[in-house]
Design a protein around this motif. Sequence first.
Motif, PDB file in Angstrom:
ATOM      1  N   GLN A  90      90.816  93.520  87.402  1.00 57.82           N
ATOM      2  CA  GLN A  90      90.760  92.007  87.140  1.00 57.82           C
ATOM      3  C   GLN A  90      90.019  91.108  87.999  1.00 57.82           C
ATOM      4  OE1 GLN A  90      95.208  91.247  88.628  1.00 57.82           O
ATOM      5  NE2 GLN A  90      95.692  92.618  86.927  1.00 57.82           N
ATOM      6  N   LYS A  91      89.852  91.521  89.110  1.00 58.82           N
ATOM      7  CA  LYS A  91      88.454  91.086  89.754  1.00 58.82           C
ATOM      8  C   LYS A  91      87.599  90.743  89.138  1.00 58.82           C
ATOM      9  CE  LYS A  91      86.560  90.287  93.951  1.00 58.82           C
ATOM     10  NZ  LYS A  91      86.024  90.821  95.545  1.00 58.82           N
ATOM     11  N   ILE A  92      86.847  91.733  88.941  1.00 55.26           N
ATOM     12  CA  ILE A  92      85.988  92.032  88.257  1.00 55.26           C
ATOM     13  C   ILE A  92      85.928  91.454  86.438  1.00 55.26           C
ATOM     14  CG2 ILE A  92      83.904  93.757  86.927  1.00 55.26           C
ATOM     15  CD1 ILE A  92      85.031  95.387  88.698  1.00 55.26           C
ATOM     16  N   GLU A  93      86.779  91.294  85.664  1.00 59.81           N
ATOM     17  CA  GLU A  93      86.984  90.704  84.638  1.00 59.81           C
ATOM     18  C   GLU A  93      87.135  89.371  84.220  1.00 59.81           C
ATOM     19  OE1 GLU A  93      91.137  92.005  82.687  1.00 59.81           O
ATOM     20  OE2 GLU A  93      90.016  94.141  81.955  1.00 59.81           O
ATOM     21  N   ARG A  94      88.190  88.576  86.217  1.00 60.80           N
ATOM     22  CA  ARG A  94      87.302  87.161  86.305  1.00 60.80           C
ATOM     23  C   ARG A  94      85.796  86.980  86.463  1.00 60.80           C
ATOM     24  NH1 ARG A  94      92.175  88.153  88.970  1.00 60.80           N
ATOM     25  NH2 ARG A  94      91.287  88.271  91.792  1.00 60.80           N
ATOM     26  N   GLU A  95      85.900  88.080  87.633  1.00 57.22           N
ATOM     27  CA  GLU A  95      84.388  87.181  87.955  1.00 57.22           C
ATOM     28  C   GLU A  95      82.962  87.225  86.393  1.00 57.22           C
ATOM     29  OE1 GLU A  95      82.963  90.039  90.278  1.00 57.22           O
ATOM     30  OE2 GLU A  95      84.349  89.080  91.994  1.00 57.22           O
ATOM     31  N   VAL A  96      83.079  88.310  85.624  1.00 58.78           N
ATOM     32  CA  VAL A  96      82.326  88.844  84.711  1.00 58.78           C
ATOM     33  C   VAL A  96      82.480  87.419  82.904  1.00 58.78           C
ATOM     34  CG1 VAL A  96      81.822  89.550  82.109  1.00 58.78           C
ATOM     35  CG2 VAL A  96      82.178  90.880  83.873  1.00 58.78           C
ATOM     36  N   GLU A  97      84.478  86.490  82.858  1.00 59.84           N
ATOM     37  CA  GLU A  97      84.922  85.627  82.463  1.00 59.84           C
ATOM     38  C   GLU A  97      83.429  84.342  82.799  1.00 59.84           C
ATOM     39  OE1 GLU A  97      89.189  85.777  82.337  1.00 59.84           O
ATOM     40  OE2 GLU A  97      89.035  87.552  81.372  1.00 59.84           O
ATOM     41  N   GLU A  98      83.940  84.409  84.297  1.00 59.06           N
ATOM     42  CA  GLU A  98      82.821  83.027  84.816  1.00 59.06           C
ATOM     43  C   GLU A  98      81.578  83.091  84.695  1.00 59.06           C
ATOM     44  OE1 GLU A  98      83.212  79.851  86.337  1.00 59.06           O
ATOM     45  OE2 GLU A  98      85.042  80.618  86.019  1.00 59.06           O
ATOM     46  N   LYS A  99      81.730  83.956  84.808  1.00 58.15           N
ATOM     47  CA  LYS A  99      79.376  84.151  84.332  1.00 58.15           C
ATOM     48  C   LYS A  99      79.243  84.177  83.010  1.00 58.15           C
ATOM     49  CE  LYS A  99      78.324  86.556  88.170  1.00 58.15           C
ATOM     50  NZ  LYS A  99      77.796  88.351  88.784  1.00 58.15           N
ATOM     51  N   LEU A 100      79.520  84.490  81.864  1.00 55.07           N
ATOM     52  CA  LEU A 100      80.198  84.571  80.245  1.00 55.07           C
ATOM     53  C   LEU A 100      80.571  82.669  80.062  1.00 55.07           C
ATOM     54  CD1 LEU A 100      81.085  87.778  79.242  1.00 55.07           C
ATOM     55  CD2 LEU A 100      79.263  87.396  79.060  1.00 55.07           C
ATOM     56  N   ARG A 101      81.262  81.989  80.762  1.00 54.85           N
ATOM     57  CA  ARG A 101      81.657  81.075  80.520  1.00 54.85           C
ATOM     58  C   ARG A 101      80.295  79.745  80.369  1.00 54.85           C
ATOM     59  NH1 ARG A 101      83.261  76.780  83.706  1.00 54.85           N
ATOM     60  NH2 ARG A 101      83.420  78.125  85.529  1.00 54.85           N
ATOM     61  N   GLN A 102      80.237  80.708  82.064  1.00 56.44           N
ATOM     62  CA  GLN A 102      78.402  79.833  82.587  1.00 56.44           C
ATOM     63  C   GLN A 102      77.527  79.574  81.585  1.00 56.44           C
ATOM     64  OE1 GLN A 102      78.164  80.781  86.196  1.00 56.44           O
ATOM     65  NE2 GLN A 102      80.024  79.906  87.310  1.00 56.44           N
ATOM     66  N   LYS A 103      77.259  81.025  81.485  1.00 54.41           N
ATOM     67  CA  LYS A 103      76.379  81.494  80.371  1.00 54.41           C
ATOM     68  C   LYS A 103      76.157  80.530  78.762  1.00 54.41           C
ATOM     69  CE  LYS A 103      73.311  84.723  78.444  1.00 54.41           C
ATOM     70  NZ  LYS A 103      73.465  86.116  78.454  1.00 54.41           N
ATOM     71  N   ILE A 104      77.761  80.206  78.582  1.00 54.17           N
ATOM     72  CA  ILE A 104      77.956  80.192  77.169  1.00 54.17           C
ATOM     73  C   ILE A 104      77.639  78.296  77.378  1.00 54.17           C
ATOM     74  CG2 ILE A 104      79.823  79.793  75.372  1.00 54.17           C
ATOM     75  CD1 ILE A 104      80.767  82.274  75.866  1.00 54.17           C
ATOM     76  N   GLU A 105      78.002  77.973  78.690  1.00 53.87           N
ATOM     77  CA  GLU A 105      78.592  76.583  78.341  1.00 53.87           C
ATOM     78  C   GLU A 105      76.976  76.063  78.833  1.00 53.87           C
ATOM     79  OE1 GLU A 105      80.455  75.315  82.259  1.00 53.87           O
ATOM     80  OE2 GLU A 105      82.368  75.312  81.130  1.00 53.87           O
ATOM     81  N   LYS A 106      75.899  76.791  79.548  1.00 54.45           N
ATOM     82  CA  LYS A 106      74.940  76.627  79.452  1.00 54.45           C
ATOM     83  C   LYS A 106      73.630  76.565  78.130  1.00 54.45           C
ATOM     84  CE  LYS A 106      73.684  78.039  84.208  1.00 54.45           C
ATOM     85  NZ  LYS A 106      72.778  78.332  84.824  1.00 54.45           N
ATOM     86  N   GLU A 107      74.309  77.421  77.682  1.00 52.49           N
ATOM     87  CA  GLU A 107      73.370  77.309  75.901  1.00 52.49           C
ATOM     88  C   GLU A 107      74.106  76.371  75.252  1.00 52.49           C
ATOM     89  OE1 GLU A 107      74.477  82.243  74.965  1.00 52.49           O
ATOM     90  OE2 GLU A 107      73.046  82.267  75.612  1.00 52.49           O
ATOM     91  N   VAL A 108      75.037  75.627  74.846  1.00 54.86           N
ATOM     92  CA  VAL A 108      75.788  75.090  74.689  1.00 54.86           C
ATOM     93  C   VAL A 108      75.398  73.416  74.965  1.00 54.86           C
ATOM     94  CG1 VAL A 108      77.855  73.669  74.025  1.00 54.86           C
ATOM     95  CG2 VAL A 108      77.530  75.880  73.978  1.00 54.86           C
ATOM     96  N   GLU A 109      74.728  73.264  75.774  1.00 54.01           N
ATOM     97  CA  GLU A 109      74.170  72.466  76.764  1.00 54.01           C
ATOM     98  C   GLU A 109      72.737  72.062  76.292  1.00 54.01           C
ATOM     99  OE1 GLU A 109      72.967  70.489  81.318  1.00 54.01           O
ATOM    100  OE2 GLU A 109      75.166  71.804  80.690  1.00 54.01           O
ATOM    101  N   GLU A 110      71.739  73.549  76.065  1.00 54.40           N
ATOM    102  CA  GLU A 110      70.771  73.087  75.834  1.00 54.40           C
ATOM    103  C   GLU A 110      70.904  73.173  74.378  1.00 54.40           C
ATOM    104  OE1 GLU A 110      66.723  73.419  76.490  1.00 54.40           O
ATOM    105  OE2 GLU A 110      68.200  73.165  77.514  1.00 54.40           O
ATOM    106  N   LYS A 111      71.119  73.888  73.822  1.00 49.72           N
ATOM    107  CA  LYS A 111      71.439  73.411  72.194  1.00 49.72           C
ATOM    108  C   LYS A 111      71.668  72.072  71.897  1.00 49.72           C
ATOM    109  CE  LYS A 111      72.352  77.236  70.313  1.00 49.72           C
ATOM    110  NZ  LYS A 111      73.383  78.701  69.607  1.00 49.72           N
ATOM    111  N   LEU A 112      73.034  70.637  72.496  1.00 50.44           N
ATOM    112  CA  LEU A 112      73.354  70.055  72.431  1.00 50.44           C
ATOM    113  C   LEU A 112      71.929  69.058  73.133  1.00 50.44           C
ATOM    114  CD1 LEU A 112      76.470  69.653  73.409  1.00 50.44           C
ATOM    115  CD2 LEU A 112      75.887  68.885  71.726  1.00 50.44           C
TER     116      LEU A 112
END
Length: 127
Positions: free
Chosen positions: A91-113
Amino acid sequence: MPPNFEEMTNAQLKAYALAHRDEIEPLRVLFHRRRPDTEVTVFPAPKTKEEEQQQFELFQQILDKKSKQASQELEEKPLQQEKEMEERLRQKIEREVEEKLRQKIEKEVEEKLRQKIEAEKSQSSQT
């Protein structure tokens, strides 16, 4: 005046017995309380040597059974603890992976915007 041991919880009774080691009454009350998950076998007083031997053999069988159950529980407990630890780690690893993916997606969306805004600015400046 001693406290009413019958009204005390097991935890309170144990604490009192430990604090007043010279008193027998709290121990008597504690040991006479029956746990609901405890199986009780009553052995009547034997009248003959044969009855005594039969009771002894029955008692030995019960002890063997209880001993095997306790051994199994001791063997299963570390496995259960290991499974629980693995689950918590997963569960801890899943949370960490989700957080990193969320951060990466936010950066990609921000860059595209940002790129889209720059493209719109350059189009509006050309017209």
